[in-house]
Design an enzyme around this catalytic site. Structure first.
Site, PDB file in Angstrom:
ATOM      1  N   ARG A  56       0.829  -1.201   0.000  1.00 15.47           N
ATOM      2  CA  ARG A  56       0.000   0.000   0.000  1.00 15.47           C
ATOM      3  C   ARG A  56       0.871   1.261   0.000  1.00 15.47           C
ATOM      4  O   ARG A  56       0.523   2.261  -0.631  1.00 15.47           O
ATOM      5  CB  ARG A  56      -0.922  -0.001   1.226  1.00 15.47           C
ATOM      6  CG  ARG A  56      -1.968  -1.098   1.210  1.00 15.47           C
ATOM      7  CD  ARG A  56      -2.985  -0.897   2.324  1.00 15.47           C
ATOM      8  NE  ARG A  56      -3.955   0.140   1.957  1.00 15.47           N
ATOM      9  CZ  ARG A  56      -4.660   0.827   2.838  1.00 15.47           C
ATOM     10  NH1 ARG A  56      -4.491   0.632   4.134  1.00 15.47           N
ATOM     11  NH2 ARG A  56      -5.529   1.726   2.439  1.00 15.47           N
ATOM     12  N   GLN A  86      -8.680  11.263   7.960  1.00 15.07           N
ATOM     13  CA  GLN A  86      -8.710   9.863   8.361  1.00 15.07           C
ATOM     14  C   GLN A  86      -7.866   9.007   7.417  1.00 15.07           C
ATOM     15  O   GLN A  86      -7.682   7.818   7.669  1.00 15.07           O
ATOM     16  CB  GLN A  86     -10.154   9.356   8.358  1.00 15.07           C
ATOM     17  CG  GLN A  86     -11.055  10.053   9.358  1.00 15.07           C
ATOM     18  CD  GLN A  86     -12.509   9.713   9.141  1.00 15.07           C
ATOM     19  OE1 GLN A  86     -13.235  10.430   8.461  1.00 15.07           O
ATOM     20  NE2 GLN A  86     -12.966   8.608   9.720  1.00 15.07           N
ATOM     21  N   ASN A  87      -7.378   9.610   6.349  1.00 17.31           N
ATOM     22  CA  ASN A  87      -6.617   8.869   5.351  1.00 17.31           C
ATOM     23  C   ASN A  87      -5.165   8.697   5.785  1.00 17.31           C
ATOM     24  O   ASN A  87      -4.597   9.544   6.484  1.00 17.31           O
ATOM     25  CB  ASN A  87      -6.677   9.586   3.999  1.00 17.31           C
ATOM     26  CG  ASN A  87      -8.100   9.685   3.485  1.00 17.31           C
ATOM     27  OD1 ASN A  87      -8.933   8.844   3.795  1.00 17.31           O
ATOM     28  ND2 ASN A  87      -8.378  10.723   2.699  1.00 17.31           N
ATOM     29  N   HIS A 104      -5.336   8.680  11.785  1.00 14.10           N
ATOM     30  CA  HIS A 104      -5.139   7.226  11.747  1.00 14.10           C
ATOM     31  C   HIS A 104      -3.725   6.844  11.334  1.00 14.10           C
ATOM     32  O   HIS A 104      -3.480   5.692  10.966  1.00 14.10           O
ATOM     33  CB  HIS A 104      -6.162   6.583  10.800  1.00 14.10           C
ATOM     34  CG  HIS A 104      -7.574   6.738  11.272  1.00 14.10           C
ATOM     35  ND1 HIS A 104      -8.666   6.618  10.437  1.00 14.10           N
ATOM     36  CD2 HIS A 104      -8.079   7.022  12.506  1.00 14.10           C
ATOM     37  CE1 HIS A 104      -9.778   6.815  11.139  1.00 14.10           C
ATOM     38  NE2 HIS A 104      -9.447   7.059  12.385  1.00 14.10           N
ATOM     39  N   CYS A 140      16.777  -2.302  19.118  1.00 14.44           N
ATOM     40  CA  CYS A 140      16.365  -2.906  20.385  1.00 14.44           C
ATOM     41  C   CYS A 140      15.988  -4.376  20.231  1.00 14.44           C
ATOM     42  O   CYS A 140      15.737  -5.066  21.225  1.00 14.44           O
ATOM     43  CB  CYS A 140      15.192  -2.124  20.987  1.00 14.44           C
ATOM     44  SG  CYS A 140      13.586  -2.482  20.212  1.00 14.44           S
ATOM     45  N   PRO A 204     -21.206  12.305  -2.347  1.00 14.12           N
ATOM     46  CA  PRO A 204     -22.266  11.914  -3.292  1.00 14.12           C
ATOM     47  C   PRO A 204     -23.400  11.134  -2.633  1.00 14.12           C
ATOM     48  O   PRO A 204     -24.514  11.093  -3.156  1.00 14.12           O
ATOM     49  CB  PRO A 204     -21.527  11.042  -4.324  1.00 14.12           C
ATOM     50  CG  PRO A 204     -20.086  11.396  -4.178  1.00 14.12           C
ATOM     51  CD  PRO A 204     -19.900  11.748  -2.729  1.00 14.12           C
ATOM     52  N   GLU A 205     -23.124  10.511  -1.478  1.00 15.90           N
ATOM     53  CA  GLU A 205     -24.118   9.670  -0.814  1.00 15.90           C
ATOM     54  C   GLU A 205     -24.491  10.245   0.544  1.00 15.90           C
ATOM     55  O   GLU A 205     -23.675  10.874   1.218  1.00 15.90           O
ATOM     56  CB  GLU A 205     -23.557   8.247  -0.611  1.00 15.90           C
ATOM     57  CG  GLU A 205     -23.120   7.552  -1.888  1.00 15.90           C
ATOM     58  CD  GLU A 205     -24.277   7.283  -2.839  1.00 15.90           C
ATOM     59  OE1 GLU A 205     -25.415   7.118  -2.335  1.00 15.90           O
ATOM     60  OE2 GLU A 205     -24.036   7.240  -4.053  1.00 15.90           O
ATOM     61  N   ALA A 221     -15.649  15.042  -4.401  1.00  6.60           N
ATOM     62  CA  ALA A 221     -14.701  16.056  -3.928  1.00  6.60           C
ATOM     63  C   ALA A 221     -14.082  16.838  -5.079  1.00  6.60           C
ATOM     64  O   ALA A 221     -13.991  18.071  -5.032  1.00  6.60           O
ATOM     65  CB  ALA A 221     -13.608  15.392  -3.092  1.00  6.60           C
TER      66      ALA A 221
END
Length: 237
Positions: A56, A86-87, A104, A140, A204-205, A221
């Site tokens: 990712r 939050q991304n 996050h 460590c 959109p929702e 967006a």
């Protein structure tokens, strides 16, 4: 004017960043997201979790900020703008926004799972996804993990406090591309509504926030944000 933007997965999806549940090619499709994003999953198989997040990390590096990210950055020419996201990607930063508070964590930060010290060493190169990759080690003796908030972990105190401050001092809170279901981040718009702050939802929702937002904009967006500031006076009337 002080504007705070709370962004979620929807804005990055427009750049080609898959949402968490969509971002599973054939290698990881049989695994529950909890197995790939929890302390328990890490303890059971750190190689698999590291391989997932390393892929990712490199995947996000191949996409670009979209018109929505760039619009938010451009607002800084006319207002005091804070981004709370939050991304876990760096698309807001690459578009030019500052400050950006990551609730996050980030795919571009790493730390030791044992001593918590940040990791600044070399990452393994990855041009193709691999199911399991050995994580780097710390001096460590611990293993290096992504500095991401996993299921069941608390949000980082510093970014959370700065997000609350940005919310409580904002004249306008723009909530874009977030479902409004993930707490405690979803509590920030509720805080703004309770304070009487203008809350503009761009999605959109419909979401749980829609009924209490001052204005709802049923656009993506990248469509809504480039002209939102010009349209805002008319939307509020």
């Amino acid at each position: 004017m002080r504007i705070t933007v709370l962004s979620g997965a929807g804005i990055s999806a427009e750049s080609g960043v898959p949402t968490f549940r969509d971002d599973k090619n054939g290698l990881w499709s049989r695994f529950d997201p909890y197995e790939l994003s929890s302390v328990q999953g890490w303890q059971r198989n750190p190689e698999r979790v590291w391989g997932w997040y390393l892929w990712r990390h490199y995947l996000v590096g191949t996409v670009e900020p979209n018109a929505g990210h760039r619009a938010v950055a451009a607002w800084q020419d006319h207002a005091e703008v804070s981004v709370v996201t939050q991304n876990v990607d760096d698309l807001h930063e690459r578009a030019g926004s500052s400050p950006v508070h990551h609730l996050h964590g980030s795919l571009f930060d790493f730390r030791c799972a044992t001593c918590d010290l940040p990791y600044t060493g070399q990452l393994p190169q990855m041009t193709e996804p691999a199911l399991e990759v050995e994580p780097p080690g710390c001096d460590c003796g611990g293993l290096i993990r992504p500095d991401i908030v996993w299921f069941g972990e608390a949000l980082p105190e510093g970014p959370w406090q700065r997000a609350v401050e940005a919310t409580t001092t904002a004249d306008v809170l723009v909530v874009v591309g977030t479902s409004g279901l993930v707490y405690p981040a979803a509590g920030l718009p509720e805080l703004a509504v309770a304070r009487g702050t203008v809350v503009v939802e761009v999605n959109p929702e419909p979401t749980p926030l829609s009924s209490s937002a001052t204005v709802t904009v049923r656009e993506s967006a990248s469509t809504a944000l480039p002209t939102l500031m010009q349209r805002l006076p008319a939307l509020l009337n």
